[in-house]
Design a protein around this motif. Structure first.
Motif, PDB file in Angstrom:
ATOM      1  N   TRP A 162      24.815 118.775 -10.887  1.00  0.00           N
ATOM      2  CA  TRP A 162      24.489 117.455 -11.445  1.00  0.00           C
ATOM      3  C   TRP A 162      23.386 117.569 -12.496  1.00  0.00           C
ATOM      4  O   TRP A 162      23.490 117.006 -13.592  1.00  0.00           O
ATOM      5  CB  TRP A 162      24.075 116.526 -10.302  1.00  0.00           C
ATOM      6  CG  TRP A 162      23.617 115.154 -10.727  1.00  0.00           C
ATOM      7  CD1 TRP A 162      24.242 114.314 -11.590  1.00  0.00           C
ATOM      8  CD2 TRP A 162      22.442 114.480 -10.280  1.00  0.00           C
ATOM      9  NE1 TRP A 162      23.529 113.139 -11.713  1.00  0.00           N
ATOM     10  CE2 TRP A 162      22.432 113.213 -10.920  1.00  0.00           C
ATOM     11  CE3 TRP A 162      21.414 114.797  -9.391  1.00  0.00           C
ATOM     12  CZ2 TRP A 162      21.404 112.282 -10.700  1.00  0.00           C
ATOM     13  CZ3 TRP A 162      20.399 113.872  -9.168  1.00  0.00           C
ATOM     14  CH2 TRP A 162      20.397 112.642  -9.818  1.00  0.00           C
ATOM     15  N   ASP A 218      23.967 107.757 -12.487  1.00  0.00           N
ATOM     16  CA  ASP A 218      25.271 107.686 -11.838  1.00  0.00           C
ATOM     17  C   ASP A 218      25.234 108.482 -10.539  1.00  0.00           C
ATOM     18  O   ASP A 218      25.912 109.492 -10.367  1.00  0.00           O
ATOM     19  CB  ASP A 218      26.353 108.226 -12.773  1.00  0.00           C
ATOM     20  CG  ASP A 218      27.751 108.074 -12.177  1.00  0.00           C
ATOM     21  OD1 ASP A 218      27.931 107.183 -11.325  1.00  0.00           O
ATOM     22  OD2 ASP A 218      28.658 108.844 -12.570  1.00  0.00           O
ATOM     23  N   ALA A 219      24.414 108.011  -9.624  1.00  0.00           N
ATOM     24  CA  ALA A 219      24.245 108.687  -8.333  1.00  0.00           C
ATOM     25  C   ALA A 219      23.969 107.614  -7.281  1.00  0.00           C
ATOM     26  O   ALA A 219      23.392 106.561  -7.589  1.00  0.00           O
ATOM     27  CB  ALA A 219      23.076 109.676  -8.404  1.00  0.00           C
ATOM     28  N   SER A 267      21.811 107.413  -5.107  1.00  0.00           N
ATOM     29  CA  SER A 267      20.387 107.177  -4.888  1.00  0.00           C
ATOM     30  C   SER A 267      19.796 106.168  -5.874  1.00  0.00           C
ATOM     31  O   SER A 267      18.631 105.808  -5.762  1.00  0.00           O
ATOM     32  CB  SER A 267      19.612 108.496  -4.978  1.00  0.00           C
ATOM     33  OG  SER A 267      19.897 109.161  -6.184  1.00  0.00           O
ATOM     34  N   LEU A 298      20.378 110.877  -1.875  1.00  0.00           N
ATOM     35  CA  LEU A 298      21.109 112.118  -2.080  1.00  0.00           C
ATOM     36  C   LEU A 298      21.031 112.983  -0.819  1.00  0.00           C
ATOM     37  O   LEU A 298      20.005 112.984  -0.131  1.00  0.00           O
ATOM     38  CB  LEU A 298      20.526 112.893  -3.261  1.00  0.00           C
ATOM     39  CG  LEU A 298      20.666 112.286  -4.649  1.00  0.00           C
ATOM     40  CD1 LEU A 298      19.926 113.147  -5.661  1.00  0.00           C
ATOM     41  CD2 LEU A 298      22.131 112.153  -5.041  1.00  0.00           C
TER      42      LEU A 298
END
Length: 249
Positions: A121, A141-142, A144, A203
């Motif tokens: 990532w 774009d995660a 978290s 995450l």
């Protein structure tokens, strides 16, 4: 002292260390609440916000020591978020006599081995240089960041990160210096009373870091429902309530 800082309130000193990719605006909503009861210090770390960019490998732990000495603070509560939590942890291990209590909010950890998924990532983000729009898109774009980016603080997040990306163009080096051995190997030696907060949407690597901290002798864990990595922006009242409750015991 060349770092930019702001002091508000009176009483027991509380020093706030912001997350990576951000600046002291990380504490926009938390600092005023803490300042009602404590002498609250927020500052921009080296290379962030209004502080100068690093021209040689940054030593964030020694920067914090210099700030405390400059403000004549013999002992303080350290509140660190993400990378700020990593700095606070290493500082508490190296200078335990300067830390009264330690509050960690989804911290990173020196010496922690990240997963391949996380490394991939980060590589995608780095490969997007110098396209700032693409870097911002990939960074947030995660899971978290799902909550903060769908709420009213999206613009603040975007502004801080874009400012950070532009500022890194001034950096003379991206290298940094951390105490040895790394904190990941020394958590059992952390004697400072510690509060650990983390959102439930994080995450996998950040969850694994939290598990590492279970080795700390005097630590309390709080998982915050409906929160992601930017709990400081989305849940400031809860963060304030947990911190004050912890300090007033």
């Amino acid at each position: 002292m060349d770092l930019y800082y702001e002091v508000s309130g009176y009483g027991k000193p509380v020093v706030l260390l912001h997350s990576g990719g951000a600046d002291m605006r990380d504490w926009t909503f938390v600092a005023p609440l803490l300042a009602k009861h404590y002498k609250t210090v927020a500052f921009d770390g080296r290379g962030a916000g209004k502080s100068p960019s690093p021209m040689k490998p940054a030593n964030y732990v020694e920067d914090l020591l210099a700030l405390l000495d400059h403000l004549a603070i013999d002992q303080a509560v350290l509140v660190g978020h993400s990378m700020g939590g990593q700095i606070a942890t290493d500082f508490a291990l190296k200078y335990p006599e300067r830390v009264s209590e330690l509050v960690l909010i989804a911290p990173s950890l020196s010496g922690f081995r990240h997963s391949q998924e996380f490394e991939d990532w980060m590589q995608k983000i780095n490969d997007a240089v110098p396209d700032i729009d693409k870097m911002v898109e990939l960074s947030f774009d995660a899971p978290s960041y799902r909550i903060v980016m769908s709420g009213p603080h999206r613009d603040l997040m975007d502004q801080m990160f874009r400012h950070h990306l532009k500022k890194t163009g001034e950096w003379g080096t991206f290298e940094s210096i951390w105490p040895e051995p790394p904190a990941a190997e020394r958590l059992k030696e952390l004697t400072v009373k510690t509060l650990f907060m983390i959102g439930e949407e994080e995450l996998p690597d950040n969850i694994r870091v939290a598990e590492c901290f279970r080795r700390v002798p005097h630590i309390r864990f709080i998982q915050m429902a409906g929160a992601d990595h930017k709990v400081t922006l989305t849940h400031p009242d809860d963060v304030y309530r947990h911190i004050t409750g912890f300090l007033e015991e």
